[in-house]
Motif scaffolding. Structure first.
Motif, PDB file in Angstrom:
ATOM      1  N   LEU A 278      -1.409 -12.555 -14.006  1.00  0.00           N
ATOM      2  CA  LEU A 278      -2.311 -13.652 -13.658  1.00  0.00           C
ATOM      3  C   LEU A 278      -2.154 -14.059 -12.190  1.00  0.00           C
ATOM      4  CD1 LEU A 278      -2.007 -15.891 -16.852  1.00  0.00           C
ATOM      5  CD2 LEU A 278      -3.879 -14.355 -16.218  1.00  0.00           C
ATOM      6  N   LEU A 279      -0.929 -14.043 -11.686  1.00  0.00           N
ATOM      7  CA  LEU A 279      -0.704 -14.383 -10.285  1.00  0.00           C
ATOM      8  C   LEU A 279      -1.332 -13.339  -9.369  1.00  0.00           C
ATOM      9  CD1 LEU A 279       0.621 -16.074  -8.073  1.00  0.00           C
ATOM     10  CD2 LEU A 279       2.723 -14.747  -8.414  1.00  0.00           C
ATOM     11  N   VAL A 280      -1.118 -12.052  -9.670  1.00  0.00           N
ATOM     12  CA  VAL A 280      -1.708 -10.990  -8.851  1.00  0.00           C
ATOM     13  C   VAL A 280      -3.234 -11.062  -8.897  1.00  0.00           C
ATOM     14  CG1 VAL A 280      -1.947  -8.480  -8.637  1.00  0.00           C
ATOM     15  CG2 VAL A 280       0.291  -9.478  -9.066  1.00  0.00           C
ATOM     16  N   LYS A 281      -3.797 -11.353 -10.062  1.00  0.00           N
ATOM     17  CA  LYS A 281      -5.248 -11.468 -10.183  1.00  0.00           C
ATOM     18  C   LYS A 281      -5.771 -12.668  -9.410  1.00  0.00           C
ATOM     19  CE  LYS A 281      -8.937 -11.769 -13.631  1.00  0.00           C
ATOM     20  NZ  LYS A 281      -9.251 -11.861 -15.093  1.00  0.00           N
ATOM     21  N   GLN A 282      -5.041 -13.780  -9.461  1.00  0.00           N
ATOM     22  CA  GLN A 282      -5.459 -14.974  -8.738  1.00  0.00           C
ATOM     23  C   GLN A 282      -5.446 -14.744  -7.229  1.00  0.00           C
ATOM     24  OE1 GLN A 282      -6.554 -17.585 -10.409  1.00  0.00           O
ATOM     25  NE2 GLN A 282      -7.036 -18.846  -8.612  1.00  0.00           N
ATOM     26  N   LEU A 283      -4.537 -13.911  -6.757  1.00  0.00           N
ATOM     27  CA  LEU A 283      -4.461 -13.602  -5.325  1.00  0.00           C
ATOM     28  C   LEU A 283      -5.465 -12.536  -4.909  1.00  0.00           C
ATOM     29  CD1 LEU A 283      -0.566 -13.533  -4.861  1.00  0.00           C
ATOM     30  CD2 LEU A 283      -2.157 -15.331  -4.170  1.00  0.00           C
ATOM     31  N   GLY A 284      -6.209 -11.990  -5.848  1.00  0.00           N
ATOM     32  CA  GLY A 284      -7.221 -10.995  -5.525  1.00  0.00           C
ATOM     33  C   GLY A 284      -6.648  -9.631  -5.179  1.00  0.00           C
ATOM     34  N   LEU A 285      -5.506  -9.290  -5.763  1.00  0.00           N
ATOM     35  CA  LEU A 285      -4.844  -8.027  -5.437  1.00  0.00           C
ATOM     36  C   LEU A 285      -5.056  -6.946  -6.494  1.00  0.00           C
ATOM     37  CD1 LEU A 285      -1.417  -9.367  -4.105  1.00  0.00           C
ATOM     38  CD2 LEU A 285      -3.455  -8.713  -2.798  1.00  0.00           C
ATOM     39  N   ILE A 286      -5.865  -7.214  -7.516  1.00  0.00           N
ATOM     40  CA  ILE A 286      -6.117  -6.199  -8.529  1.00  0.00           C
ATOM     41  C   ILE A 286      -6.835  -5.013  -7.891  1.00  0.00           C
ATOM     42  CG2 ILE A 286      -7.341  -5.688 -10.667  1.00  0.00           C
ATOM     43  CD1 ILE A 286      -4.905  -7.401 -11.086  1.00  0.00           C
ATOM     44  N   ASN A 287      -6.383  -3.818  -8.213  1.00  0.00           N
ATOM     45  CA  ASN A 287      -6.926  -2.562  -7.684  1.00  0.00           C
ATOM     46  C   ASN A 287      -6.713  -2.434  -6.181  1.00  0.00           C
ATOM     47  OD1 ASN A 287      -8.091  -0.185  -8.724  1.00  0.00           O
ATOM     48  ND2 ASN A 287     -10.050  -0.659  -7.782  1.00  0.00           N
ATOM     49  N   SER A 288      -5.685  -3.115  -5.676  1.00  0.00           N
ATOM     50  CA  SER A 288      -5.327  -3.029  -4.261  1.00  0.00           C
ATOM     51  C   SER A 288      -3.929  -2.429  -4.139  1.00  0.00           C
ATOM     52  CB  SER A 288      -5.355  -4.415  -3.609  1.00  0.00           C
ATOM     53  OG  SER A 288      -4.784  -4.387  -2.317  1.00  0.00           O
ATOM     54  N   TYR A 289      -3.713  -1.697  -3.041  1.00  0.00           N
ATOM     55  CA  TYR A 289      -2.391  -1.102  -2.824  1.00  0.00           C
ATOM     56  C   TYR A 289      -1.320  -2.176  -2.628  1.00  0.00           C
ATOM     57  CZ  TYR A 289      -4.790   3.368  -2.197  1.00  0.00           C
ATOM     58  OH  TYR A 289      -5.537   4.501  -2.384  1.00  0.00           O
ATOM     59  N   TRP A 290      -1.724  -3.352  -2.164  1.00  0.00           N
ATOM     60  CA  TRP A 290      -0.744  -4.420  -1.965  1.00  0.00           C
ATOM     61  C   TRP A 290      -0.160  -4.912  -3.284  1.00  0.00           C
ATOM     62  CZ3 TRP A 290       1.498  -4.969   2.415  1.00  0.00           C
ATOM     63  CH2 TRP A 290       0.815  -4.683   3.597  1.00  0.00           C
ATOM     64  N   SER A 291      -0.869  -4.665  -4.386  1.00  0.00           N
ATOM     65  CA  SER A 291      -0.317  -5.050  -5.687  1.00  0.00           C
ATOM     66  C   SER A 291       0.879  -4.187  -6.068  1.00  0.00           C
ATOM     67  CB  SER A 291      -1.394  -4.926  -6.772  1.00  0.00           C
ATOM     68  OG  SER A 291      -1.817  -3.573  -6.921  1.00  0.00           O
ATOM     69  N   LEU A 292       1.051  -3.044  -5.395  1.00  0.00           N
ATOM     70  CA  LEU A 292       2.208  -2.184  -5.629  1.00  0.00           C
ATOM     71  C   LEU A 292       3.383  -2.546  -4.735  1.00  0.00           C
ATOM     72  CD1 LEU A 292       0.330   1.263  -5.774  1.00  0.00           C
ATOM     73  CD2 LEU A 292       0.765  -0.356  -7.636  1.00  0.00           C
ATOM     74  N   ILE A 293       3.161  -3.436  -3.756  1.00  0.00           N
ATOM     75  CA  ILE A 293       4.201  -3.758  -2.775  1.00  0.00           C
ATOM     76  C   ILE A 293       4.658  -5.206  -2.890  1.00  0.00           C
ATOM     77  CG2 ILE A 293       4.705  -3.931  -0.304  1.00  0.00           C
ATOM     78  CD1 ILE A 293       2.767  -1.624   0.152  1.00  0.00           C
ATOM     79  N   LEU A 294       3.709  -6.141  -2.808  1.00  0.00           N
ATOM     80  CA  LEU A 294       4.078  -7.554  -2.697  1.00  0.00           C
ATOM     81  C   LEU A 294       4.828  -8.100  -3.920  1.00  0.00           C
ATOM     82  CD1 LEU A 294       0.928  -9.045  -0.908  1.00  0.00           C
ATOM     83  CD2 LEU A 294       3.105  -8.305   0.073  1.00  0.00           C
ATOM     84  N   PRO A 295       4.473  -7.759  -5.159  1.00  0.00           N
ATOM     85  CA  PRO A 295       5.233  -8.329  -6.283  1.00  0.00           C
ATOM     86  C   PRO A 295       6.707  -7.950  -6.308  1.00  0.00           C
ATOM     87  CG  PRO A 295       3.117  -7.479  -7.044  1.00  0.00           C
ATOM     88  CD  PRO A 295       3.282  -7.019  -5.633  1.00  0.00           C
ATOM     89  N   THR A 296       7.071  -6.841  -5.684  1.00  0.00           N
ATOM     90  CA  THR A 296       8.475  -6.405  -5.671  1.00  0.00           C
ATOM     91  C   THR A 296       9.010  -6.291  -4.247  1.00  0.00           C
ATOM     92  OG1 THR A 296       7.730  -4.083  -5.761  1.00  0.00           O
ATOM     93  CG2 THR A 296       8.247  -5.163  -7.848  1.00  0.00           C
ATOM     94  N   ALA A 297       8.427  -7.042  -3.323  1.00  0.00           N
ATOM     95  CA  ALA A 297       8.799  -6.899  -1.913  1.00  0.00           C
ATOM     96  C   ALA A 297      10.235  -7.346  -1.647  1.00  0.00           C
ATOM     97  CB  ALA A 297       7.832  -7.689  -1.033  1.00  0.00           C
ATOM     98  N   VAL A 298      10.702  -8.361  -2.353  1.00  0.00           N
ATOM     99  CA  VAL A 298      12.050  -8.892  -2.119  1.00  0.00           C
ATOM    100  C   VAL A 298      12.840  -8.801  -3.412  1.00  0.00           C
ATOM    101  CG1 VAL A 298      13.407 -10.906  -1.458  1.00  0.00           C
ATOM    102  CG2 VAL A 298      11.243 -10.446  -0.304  1.00  0.00           C
ATOM    103  N   ASN A 299      13.964  -8.113  -3.346  1.00  0.00           N
ATOM    104  CA  ASN A 299      14.879  -8.015  -4.480  1.00  0.00           C
ATOM    105  C   ASN A 299      16.061  -8.941  -4.222  1.00  0.00           C
ATOM    106  OD1 ASN A 299      17.423  -6.690  -5.835  1.00  0.00           O
ATOM    107  ND2 ASN A 299      15.662  -5.867  -6.929  1.00  0.00           N
ATOM    108  N   ALA A 300      16.284  -9.863  -5.140  1.00  0.00           N
ATOM    109  CA  ALA A 300      17.313 -10.881  -4.934  1.00  0.00           C
ATOM    110  C   ALA A 300      18.698 -10.260  -4.797  1.00  0.00           C
ATOM    111  CB  ALA A 300      17.285 -11.889  -6.086  1.00  0.00           C
ATOM    112  N   PHE A 301      18.991  -9.235  -5.585  1.00  0.00           N
ATOM    113  CA  PHE A 301      20.306  -8.606  -5.510  1.00  0.00           C
ATOM    114  C   PHE A 301      20.533  -7.987  -4.131  1.00  0.00           C
ATOM    115  CE2 PHE A 301      22.920  -4.768  -5.936  1.00  0.00           C
ATOM    116  CZ  PHE A 301      24.089  -5.321  -6.432  1.00  0.00           C
ATOM    117  N   ASN A 302      19.525  -7.294  -3.598  1.00  0.00           N
ATOM    118  CA  ASN A 302      19.664  -6.691  -2.276  1.00  0.00           C
ATOM    119  C   ASN A 302      19.858  -7.745  -1.199  1.00  0.00           C
ATOM    120  OD1 ASN A 302      19.313  -4.170  -3.435  1.00  0.00           O
ATOM    121  ND2 ASN A 302      17.125  -4.078  -2.982  1.00  0.00           N
ATOM    122  N   VAL A 303      19.163  -8.868  -1.319  1.00  0.00           N
ATOM    123  CA  VAL A 303      19.322  -9.946  -0.347  1.00  0.00           C
ATOM    124  C   VAL A 303      20.739 -10.513  -0.398  1.00  0.00           C
ATOM    125  CG1 VAL A 303      18.551 -12.266   0.290  1.00  0.00           C
ATOM    126  CG2 VAL A 303      16.876 -10.538  -0.351  1.00  0.00           C
TER     127      VAL A 303
END
Length: 308
Positions: free
Chosen positions: A146-171
């Motif tokens: 629902l968040l990705v859809k609200q941001l208009g990222l459905i069927n966009s390549y950014w939907s493959l990047i932004l939801p997992t852009a920051v990993n808390a463990f790595n930080v």
């Protein structure tokens, strides 16, 4: 004489301890056999998949499946997949998403970790607690969609990047490494008038190459192997990454049609050969990149293990 014989017996008894370099021949043979079995368990399946991808149609039909060694190697499977069909587009998508996603994730993780590692940073404790909270409680699939859809990222390549852009463990790992750096260097640079950006890029990052290489490898492998986000957010097959193609045509055993290869009019190689070729194409990039990062990876895995 008695002293010499006693020391000789002591030397022989010490060398007979398992694990020592001077162990008995039977122990060394047993270790060699165990290592050979482990190597065979890893190498034989890979060799079978590689050989099947290179075998011709006649040999695959004769064996009825996988081939352990091709009699007449051919690249027909790779030509059919990489000449402009679905798999070649998927490889370009995977490479682009992996490169861009790794750069975005490293930039965001390094900036956030450096800010959290500096004493007195604004909102340091709440943000750190939020990171730890995100490790313990992961949002479900429906809220994420629902968040990705609200941001208009459905069927966009950014939907493959932004939801997992920051990993808390790595930080958190990067923050721990940045905190262990000598504070005197940073204080000296700040006295000389260096800005925070200059301190980060000129002092902190060069001293943290091993940690950054390890985290970058983690992000790259994660982006390269990801298929679930594409399965949920990408509706057009032309935008599929390679791993979703692998999951569709190898795991689910879907038929590869004529329109999904380079030459729709040409006869396709056997399905088993095409599936094996897709597997090899999905494995090779990581195998190629890993040797260049192995030296940093060896150092990075020791982060926090040795003090002083």
């Amino acid at each position: 004489m008695s002293t010499i014989s006693t020391s000789g017996r002591a030397s022989r008894s010490y060398s007979a301890v398992p694990g020592q370099s001077g162990g008995p021949p039977l122990w060394r043979v047993a270790k060699a056999l165990v290592l050979l079995v482990c190597i065979a368990l890893v190498a034989l399946p890979f060799l079978a998949v590689l050989s099947t991808s290179l075998a011709d149609a006649a040999q695959i039909n004769d064996t009825g499946g996988f081939v352990l060694w091709p009699d007449h190697p051919t690249l027909d499977s790779y030509r059919a997949l990489l000449g402009g069909g679905l798999v070649s587009r998927a490889m370009m998508v995977s490479v682009g998403v992996t490169v861009v996603g790794t750069l975005v994730s490293l930039g965001a993780s390094i900036s956030l970790a450096y800010g959290l590692s500096r004493p007195g940073s604004y909102g340091q404790k709440p943000i750190l607690l939020l990171l730890v909270f995100s490790l313990l409680f992961v949002p479900g699939i429906i809220p994420s969609y629902l968040l990705v859809k609200q941001l208009g990222l459905i069927n966009s390549y950014w939907s493959l990047i932004l939801p997992t852009a920051v990993n808390a463990f790595n930080v958190i790992v990067l923050r721990s490494f940045f905190t262990s750096l000598p504070r005197e260097l940073i204080d000296a640079a700040r006295i000389d008038g260096a800005s925070e950006w200059r301190i980060l890029t000129g002092i902190v990052m060069p001293l943290s190459k091993a940690a950054i290489a390890v985290i970058g490898l983690f992000y790259a492998v994660s982006y390269w192997n990801a298929f679930f986000n594409a399965l949920i957010y990408i509706n057009q097959s032309a935008k599929w990454p390679l791993q979703l193609v692998l999951q569709t045509y190898v795991v689910n055993n879907a038929a590869i049609g004529q329109g999904q290869t380079s030459d729709p009019a040409a006869a396709l190689p056997p399905t088993v050969a095409l599936q094996a070729a897709i597997l090899i194409l999905s494995i090779v990039p990581i195998i190629v990149i890993y040797p260049f990062l192995q030296r940093h990876l060896t150092k990075g895995v020791m982060i926090g293990a040795v003090k002083g």
